[in-house]
Design a protein around this motif. Structure first.
Motif, short mmCIF file in Angstrom:
data_model
loop_
_atom_site.label_atom_id
_atom_site.label_comp_id
_atom_site.label_asym_id
_atom_site.label_seq_id
_atom_site.Cartn_x
_atom_site.Cartn_y
_atom_site.Cartn_z
N PRO A 87 0.81 -1.22 0.00
CA PRO A 87 0.00 0.00 0.00
C PRO A 87 0.84 1.27 0.00
CG PRO A 87 -0.23 -1.15 2.10
CD PRO A 87 0.47 -2.08 1.16
N VAL A 98 -8.28 1.48 -4.49
CA VAL A 98 -8.23 0.33 -5.39
C VAL A 98 -9.61 -0.31 -5.39
CG1 VAL A 98 -7.15 -1.88 -5.92
CG2 VAL A 98 -5.79 -0.06 -4.86
N PHE A 103 -10.18 -8.80 -2.21
CA PHE A 103 -8.80 -8.53 -1.81
C PHE A 103 -8.31 -9.63 -0.87
CE2 PHE A 103 -10.64 -4.39 -2.72
CZ PHE A 103 -9.63 -3.72 -3.39
N TYR A 108 -5.82 -6.14 2.54
CA TYR A 108 -7.02 -5.35 2.80
C TYR A 108 -6.89 -4.62 4.13
CZ TYR A 108 -12.10 -4.41 3.10
OH TYR A 108 -13.34 -3.81 3.19
N CYS A 111 -4.32 -1.77 4.02
CA CYS A 111 -4.81 -0.58 3.32
C CYS A 111 -5.42 0.40 4.31
CB CYS A 111 -5.85 -0.97 2.27
SG CYS A 111 -5.16 -1.72 0.78
N PRO A 118 -9.67 0.38 -0.01
CA PRO A 118 -9.99 -0.77 -0.86
C PRO A 118 -11.51 -0.88 -1.00
CG PRO A 118 -9.52 -1.52 1.37
CD PRO A 118 -9.51 -0.02 1.41
#
Length: 203
Positions: A87, A98, A103, A108, A111, A118
């Motif tokens: 990230p 994104v 993910f 995830y 992020c 995400p």
């Protein structure tokens, strides 16, 4: 961490599934703990040939997408090893969100800890965003408060997000920032403990 409220940015289509963290940021770029400068390693093997020359057919090397703020990609994005640099590299490049159908769990979670949003959408919605992102107008709007993604043509897609994570993103709070919100209570506890258990302070 910078707060995320609304993002209006060019979307870059990357229609690949199972992009792992080593493809996002190869291992040779993991020698630093600094977040700045990692953009040069983002998707390195996709972006550059063996001589270090940009591959003109890769989406992020194309003029229309070099300043993309949103990445539209395939299923299971961010799989592979746990790598917080992934990230970091995306954000250092300028990508702040994104969008994918799914993910990898660790990516995830990373992020949200770093301010990269995400967004999970249905396969047909991601496909539509991919198609529209290939057109002349490829600006996508993401409204975190409303939990919507608006395509270049104006189609609106809703996404789900954990309420606590949403509020932290809206306020720009990472784990440290969240802890500092309770600084007053922590100081009070430390003072009381020092008075009641002075031996713990070395007194």
């Amino acid at each position: 961490m910078e707060a995320f409220t609304r993002l209006d940015a060019a979307a870059a289509p990357l229609p690949l599934a199972n992009i792992d963290t080593d493809q996002i940021i190869p291992k040779q770029f993991l020698k630093t703990v600094e977040r700045a400068g990692l953009a040069k390693g983002l998707f390195y093997d996709f972006r550059f040939d063996e001589q270090g020359v940009e591959k003109p057919d890769f989406v992020l090397n194309q003029p229309a997408y070099k300043n993309a703020g949103v990445l539209i990609t395939g299923d299971n994005f961010g799989c592979g090893s746990s790598r917080e640099h992934a990230p970091w590299a995306l954000m250092d490049f300028g990508i702040k969100a994104v969008v994918a159908t799914s993910f990898a769990d660790i990516f995830y979670n990373n992020c949200f800890q770093n301010g990269l949003l995400p967004v999970v959408l249905k396969a047909e919605q991601v496909a539509q965003l991919m198609d529209e992102a290939r057109g002349g107008n490829h600006v996508v709007s993401i409204d975190l408060e409303a939990q919507t993604v608006t395509s270049p043509s104006g189609a609106v897609f809703s996404f789900e997000i954990d309420p606590q994570r949403k509020q932290k993103m809206l306020q720009g709070l990472d784990a440290i920032g969240e802890t500092l919100q309770a600084a007053g209570s922590i100081d009070t506890y430390e003072m009381k403990r020092a008075l009641s258990q002075p031996w713990l302070e070395g007194a």
